[in-house]
Structures are given as structure tokens and as C-alpha cells.
Motif scaffolding. Structure first.
Motif, PDB file in Angstrom:
ATOM      1  N   LYS A 278       0.857  -1.262   0.051  1.00 28.65           N
ATOM      2  CA  LYS A 278      -0.118  -0.007   0.078  1.00 28.65           C
ATOM      3  C   LYS A 278       0.865   1.370   0.047  1.00 28.65           C
ATOM      4  O   LYS A 278       0.131   2.272  -0.343  1.00 28.65           O
ATOM      5  N   ASP A 279       2.137   1.331   0.323  1.00 33.91           N
ATOM      6  CA  ASP A 279       3.019   2.305   0.375  1.00 33.91           C
ATOM      7  C   ASP A 279       3.643   2.731  -0.835  1.00 33.91           C
ATOM      8  O   ASP A 279       3.901   3.630  -1.300  1.00 33.91           O
ATOM      9  N   THR A 280       4.381   1.500  -1.337  1.00 33.79           N
ATOM     10  CA  THR A 280       5.392   1.464  -2.374  1.00 33.79           C
ATOM     11  C   THR A 280       4.640   1.220  -3.716  1.00 33.79           C
ATOM     12  O   THR A 280       5.203   1.588  -4.759  1.00 33.79           O
ATOM     13  N   GLY A 281       3.568   0.426  -3.779  1.00 31.55           N
ATOM     14  CA  GLY A 281       2.897   0.118  -5.169  1.00 31.55           C
ATOM     15  C   GLY A 281       3.389  -1.039  -5.616  1.00 31.55           C
ATOM     16  O   GLY A 281       2.919  -1.481  -6.875  1.00 31.55           O
ATOM     17  N   LYS A 282       4.371  -1.780  -5.031  1.00 34.52           N
ATOM     18  CA  LYS A 282       5.261  -2.863  -5.723  1.00 34.52           C
ATOM     19  C   LYS A 282       4.471  -4.301  -5.309  1.00 34.52           C
ATOM     20  O   LYS A 282       3.698  -4.101  -4.532  1.00 34.52           O
ATOM     21  N   THR A 283       4.214  -5.204  -6.407  1.00 32.32           N
ATOM     22  CA  THR A 283       3.627  -6.261  -6.270  1.00 32.32           C
ATOM     23  C   THR A 283       4.402  -7.182  -5.327  1.00 32.32           C
ATOM     24  O   THR A 283       5.435  -7.489  -5.201  1.00 32.32           O
ATOM     25  N   ILE A 284       3.204  -7.673  -4.512  1.00 34.06           N
ATOM     26  CA  ILE A 284       3.799  -8.657  -3.558  1.00 34.06           C
ATOM     27  C   ILE A 284       3.706  -9.962  -3.987  1.00 34.06           C
ATOM     28  O   ILE A 284       4.326 -10.765  -3.788  1.00 34.06           O
ATOM     29  N   ARG A 285       2.475 -10.317  -4.668  1.00 32.39           N
ATOM     30  CA  ARG A 285       2.104 -11.577  -5.183  1.00 32.39           C
ATOM     31  C   ARG A 285       1.395 -11.536  -6.353  1.00 32.39           C
ATOM     32  O   ARG A 285       0.364 -10.499  -6.344  1.00 32.39           O
ATOM     33  N   TYR A 286       1.359 -12.053  -7.246  1.00 36.27           N
ATOM     34  CA  TYR A 286       0.165 -12.354  -8.356  1.00 36.27           C
ATOM     35  C   TYR A 286      -0.328 -13.706  -8.510  1.00 36.27           C
ATOM     36  O   TYR A 286       0.505 -14.666  -8.395  1.00 36.27           O
ATOM     37  N   TYR A 287      -1.423 -13.746  -8.476  1.00 37.37           N
ATOM     38  CA  TYR A 287      -2.333 -15.177  -8.701  1.00 37.37           C
ATOM     39  C   TYR A 287      -2.824 -15.275  -9.791  1.00 37.37           C
ATOM     40  O   TYR A 287      -3.749 -14.297 -10.213  1.00 37.37           O
TER      41      TYR A 287
ATOM     42  N   THR B  52     -18.945 -16.962 -15.097  1.00 37.33           N
ATOM     43  CA  THR B  52     -19.368 -18.102 -14.667  1.00 37.33           C
ATOM     44  C   THR B  52     -20.417 -18.501 -13.440  1.00 37.33           C
ATOM     45  O   THR B  52     -20.720 -19.341 -13.474  1.00 37.33           O
ATOM     46  N   GLY B  53     -20.195 -17.533 -12.722  1.00 39.00           N
ATOM     47  CA  GLY B  53     -21.022 -17.765 -11.427  1.00 39.00           C
ATOM     48  C   GLY B  53     -20.117 -18.715 -10.377  1.00 39.00           C
ATOM     49  O   GLY B  53     -20.686 -18.922  -9.390  1.00 39.00           O
ATOM     50  N   GLN B  54     -18.794 -18.884 -10.647  1.00 38.47           N
ATOM     51  CA  GLN B  54     -18.026 -19.702  -9.744  1.00 38.47           C
ATOM     52  C   GLN B  54     -17.492 -18.818  -8.560  1.00 38.47           C
ATOM     53  O   GLN B  54     -17.038 -17.726  -8.868  1.00 38.47           O
ATOM     54  N   VAL B  55     -17.487 -19.417  -7.307  1.00 38.71           N
ATOM     55  CA  VAL B  55     -16.990 -18.794  -6.129  1.00 38.71           C
ATOM     56  C   VAL B  55     -15.750 -19.707  -5.645  1.00 38.71           C
ATOM     57  O   VAL B  55     -16.090 -20.955  -5.324  1.00 38.71           O
ATOM     58  N   VAL B  56     -14.561 -19.351  -5.430  1.00 38.69           N
ATOM     59  CA  VAL B  56     -13.722 -20.261  -4.959  1.00 38.69           C
ATOM     60  C   VAL B  56     -12.914 -19.363  -3.771  1.00 38.69           C
ATOM     61  O   VAL B  56     -12.736 -18.151  -3.679  1.00 38.69           O
ATOM     62  N   ILE B  57     -12.160 -20.123  -2.879  1.00 41.14           N
ATOM     63  CA  ILE B  57     -11.445 -19.754  -1.845  1.00 41.14           C
ATOM     64  C   ILE B  57     -10.087 -20.271  -2.074  1.00 41.14           C
ATOM     65  O   ILE B  57     -10.032 -21.238  -2.421  1.00 41.14           O
ATOM     66  N   LEU B  58      -8.949 -19.293  -2.271  1.00 40.81           N
ATOM     67  CA  LEU B  58      -7.651 -19.699  -2.639  1.00 40.81           C
ATOM     68  C   LEU B  58      -6.735 -19.479  -1.195  1.00 40.81           C
ATOM     69  O   LEU B  58      -6.943 -18.610  -0.386  1.00 40.81           O
ATOM     70  N   ASP B  59      -6.080 -20.535  -0.899  1.00 43.74           N
ATOM     71  CA  ASP B  59      -5.037 -20.465   0.136  1.00 43.74           C
ATOM     72  C   ASP B  59      -4.151 -19.334  -0.364  1.00 43.74           C
ATOM     73  O   ASP B  59      -3.307 -19.367  -1.404  1.00 43.74           O
ATOM     74  N   ARG B  60      -3.505 -18.600   0.455  1.00 37.19           N
ATOM     75  CA  ARG B  60      -2.962 -17.274   0.218  1.00 37.19           C
ATOM     76  C   ARG B  60      -1.551 -17.838   0.146  1.00 37.19           C
ATOM     77  O   ARG B  60      -0.875 -17.011  -0.703  1.00 37.19           O
ATOM     78  N   GLU B  61      -1.081 -18.521   0.790  1.00 42.11           N
ATOM     79  CA  GLU B  61       0.368 -18.900   0.766  1.00 42.11           C
ATOM     80  C   GLU B  61       0.678 -19.621  -0.575  1.00 42.11           C
ATOM     81  O   GLU B  61       1.499 -19.530  -1.420  1.00 42.11           O
ATOM     82  N   SER B  62      -0.366 -20.752  -0.920  1.00 44.75           N
ATOM     83  CA  SER B  62       0.063 -21.544  -1.936  1.00 44.75           C
ATOM     84  C   SER B  62      -0.654 -20.952  -3.503  1.00 44.75           C
ATOM     85  O   SER B  62      -0.202 -21.510  -4.355  1.00 44.75           O
ATOM     86  N   GLY B  63      -1.845 -20.473  -3.124  1.00 38.92           N
ATOM     87  CA  GLY B  63      -2.301 -20.014  -4.420  1.00 38.92           C
ATOM     88  C   GLY B  63      -3.197 -21.198  -4.720  1.00 38.92           C
ATOM     89  O   GLY B  63      -4.047 -21.009  -5.773  1.00 38.92           O
TER      90      GLY B  63
END
Length: 145
Positions: free
Chosen positions: A77-86, A112-123
Motif C-alpha cells: 500500500k505504500d510503495t505500489g510494488k507487487t507482493i504476489r500475483y495469482y 461463470t458464477g463460480q466462487v472459490v477460496i484460495l489459500d493465500r500462501e500456496s495459491g
């Protein structure tokens, strides 16, 4: 065009507004104390993975989560740098937010109407469901109770 501020997050003890305009490629910011526009936090002009921004949500750790249609990007939020891309491997992923425990990301596919939950660590997708309606899912949230 017709789009204004379509998603916003207050940061820095509610003194800075970070915002986007849906389908643009900029993450903008405004100083609420000095009442002035700040330089863009991020412009995705040279990132092949991110050709537009759709929604912006705060994560529990203070980072920013952006839905990009074909994936998600987490920004500092401060630098705008990408921490992670999924990479979501398809189009339509237009709604997202953190799970209440902060360990996951809930993501909805408008097409599609699909809802998923991603594990933040593994993706990895840890849960998946369909709402039974196409072209309608434009927001997601998890109820903590």
C-alpha cells in the motif's frame, strides 16, 4: 469516460484514499488532509499479466488486493510494488476479498458464477462453489459468524 471511482480503500489512519476506476490500469491516491491528488501508486502499463483493474480491497495485513479479470495482484500500500500475483487461468474473476481469518482470498467469477477460496500462501483453490447464475457475480464477502 463514464467511470469514476469504482473501488476505494482508506489507508494511513484515514488520511489517504487509494482508488481505482474499473477497467483502467492505474491505482491512484489522494491526500485527504491536504486535499490534493498524489502521484499514482501504480500504473500497470508494462505488466503483461495485468491489463485492467476491476476491484480493490484491503487485506488484513494492510496490503491491497486487486482483481484483474484473469487474476489477482497484491500490492504494497505504500510503495505500489507487487507482493504476489495469482493467475486464475481464465477470464471473469472480477470480485475478491480476504477471508475473515486472513489466510485465504475469496474470489468470484462474473461470467461463470463460480466462487472459490484460495489459500493465500500456496495459491491453491481450497473451496469452490457455483451460485447457479452466469453474468451476475460482482461482489463477494465471507460472513464471520
Amino acid at each position: 469516460g463514464i467511470h469514476g471511482v469504482t473501488s476505494q480503500v482508506l489507508t494511513d489512519n484515514d488520511t489517504r484514499l487509494v482508488y481505482i476506476s474499473e477497467t483502467g490500469n492505474r491505482v491512484m491516491q489522494f491526500d485527504l488532509v491536504k486535499n490534493r491528488q498524489l502521484p499514482d501508486l501504480r500504473i500497470f502499463a508494462d505488466d503483461a499479466n495485468i491489463f485492467m483493474v476491476l476491484t480493490l480491497m484491503p487485506m488484513i495485513d494492510g496490503s491491497l488486493l486487486i482483481s484483474t479479470g484473469n487474476g489477482l495482484v497484491v500490492l504494497d500500500k505504500d510503495t505500489g510494488k507487487t507482493i504476489r500475483y495469482y493467475d486464475m487461468d481464465s477470464a471473469g474473476w472480477a470480485a475478491s476479498g480476504p477471508t475473515v481469518d486472513g489466510k485465504g482470498i475469496i474470489v468470484g467469477n462474473f461470467f461463470t458464477g463460480q466462487v472459490v477460496i484460495l489459500d493465500r500462501e500456496s495459491g491453491e483453490v481450497v473451496k469452490s462453489a457455483y451460485i447457479g447464475q452466469q453474468n451476475s457475480l460482482s461482489g463477494v464477502a465471507q460472513f464471520p459468524g
